[in-house]
Design an enzyme around this catalytic site. Structure first.
Site, short mmCIF file in Angstrom:
data_model
loop_
_atom_site.label_atom_id
_atom_site.label_comp_id
_atom_site.label_asym_id
_atom_site.label_seq_id
_atom_site.Cartn_x
_atom_site.Cartn_y
_atom_site.Cartn_z
N SER A 1 0.86 -1.18 0.00
CA SER A 1 0.00 0.00 0.00
C SER A 1 0.89 1.23 0.00
CB SER A 1 -0.89 0.04 1.25
OG SER A 1 -2.01 -0.78 1.09
N GLU B 1 -2.79 18.80 -3.70
CA GLU B 1 -4.06 18.78 -4.45
C GLU B 1 -4.92 17.57 -4.11
OE1 GLU B 1 -0.99 18.75 -5.77
OE2 GLU B 1 -0.69 20.79 -6.54
N SER B 2 -4.66 16.84 -3.07
CA SER B 2 -5.45 15.70 -2.53
C SER B 2 -4.57 14.46 -2.35
CB SER B 2 -6.75 15.44 -3.28
OG SER B 2 -7.65 16.54 -3.04
N HIS C 1 -2.79 0.32 -4.08
CA HIS C 1 -2.87 -0.89 -3.25
C HIS C 1 -2.73 -2.07 -4.21
CE1 HIS C 1 -4.26 1.54 0.12
NE2 HIS C 1 -5.15 2.07 -0.67
N CYS D 1 -7.55 18.29 -6.94
CA CYS D 1 -8.46 19.43 -7.04
C CYS D 1 -7.86 20.45 -8.00
CB CYS D 1 -8.69 20.04 -5.67
SG CYS D 1 -7.24 20.77 -4.94
#
Lengths: 136, 136
Positions: free
Chosen positions: A76, A83-84, A89, A104
Site C-alpha cells: 500500500s 491537491e489531494s 494498493h 483538485c
C-alpha cells in the site's frame, strides 16, 4: 477595496475547483484498475512510480507512506498531495493494483495514466473518472 | 502436507478479497460526498473522526497523516489501513468534504457512515459504492 475582495474570492474559486462547461466541482478522481504481473511486491519501485506519476500531473507531493503486507507481499502506498492524494494498493496474488488519483483545481490527473502504463506494462487497464463535490 | 497448503491458500483468498454471490473482488470503495459547515477546518476533530470511523468498520489503522492548507483552511487527512485506506479532504469554502473508505477482505466500510453522519451532522450526504478489482 470591495472590488479587490471580490477578485480575490474569484481567484480562490478558480484555484480550488475545476470547471467543465457550466459545471463546477471540487475535484477530479480517477479510479484505475490495473492488471499486471510487474512490480506489485516491490515497494521501492512503487514509490518511484508514484513520484513520477505525481510529477507528470504537475501536482505537489507533501508526503508518502508505504507498507508491505504478509503473507502475499502486497504493497500500500499513499502520497498526500497539495491537491489531494494518489494511492496504490496491490494484490500480487491476483496480479491486480487499485490506483486512485484524486486532485483538485486545474490539475489533470489523466496525465499520470501514461506513466502507469509505461511502468507497470499492464495486460489490462480500466480508468473511471468521477467528479467529486459538484457545486450547486 | 499438500492438503494443508491448499487450505492455507483458500484461507488467504477468503481473507484478502470479498464476495457477493458469484462475484469476487479485491476491495470495496465507498465514495462519500458530505456537505456540512462543521469541523472542516479542524484537523484534530478530523483526526478523531477518522480514528472513530476506522474503528467502527473493525479495520486496523497503520498510520495517519494530516495537512492543513492556506488560505481556506482545508484539511487533508489520510489513514493507511491494514485493509487499504480512509481519506478526507475538506473544502470549507464550499462546506464540502470528499471522503473515501477503501477496504479489502470482509470488512464492511458502510459501518463508518453512521459515524460520519453523527460527527459532521451533514445537511446532505451521498454514498457511492464501487467494487474494485472484480476478479475474472
Amino acid at each position: 477595496m470591495e472590488t479587490q475582495t471580490v477578485i480575490k474570492e474569484k481567484e480562490a474559486i478558480t484555484e480550488f475547483c475545476g470547471r467543465e462547461g457550466d459545471v463546477r466541482f471540487a475535484g477530479t478522481h480517477l479510479l484505475v484498475e490495473l492488471w499486471t504481473s510487474k512490480f506489485l511486491r516491490e515497494p521501492n519501485r512503487i514509490r518511484g512510480i508514484i513520484i513520477e506519476a505525481v510529477k507528470a500531473c504537475g501536482a505537489t507531493m507533501l508526503g508518502i507512506d508505504l507498507h508491505v503486507f504478509s503473507p502475499n507481499g502486497g504493497v500500500s502506498g499513499v502520497a498526500i498531495l497539495q491537491e489531494s492524494h494518489l494511492s496504490i494498493h496491490t494484490w500480487p496474488e491476483y496480479e491486480y493494483a487499485a490506483i486512485d488519483i484524486f486532485v483538485c483545481g486545474t490539475i489533470n490527473p489523466s496525465l499520470a495514466v501514461p506513466v502507469l502504463k509505461e511502468r507497470f506494462q499492464p495486460d489490462r487497464i480500466e480508468v473511471r473518472e468521477i467528479k467529486r463535490g459538484i457545486l450547486p
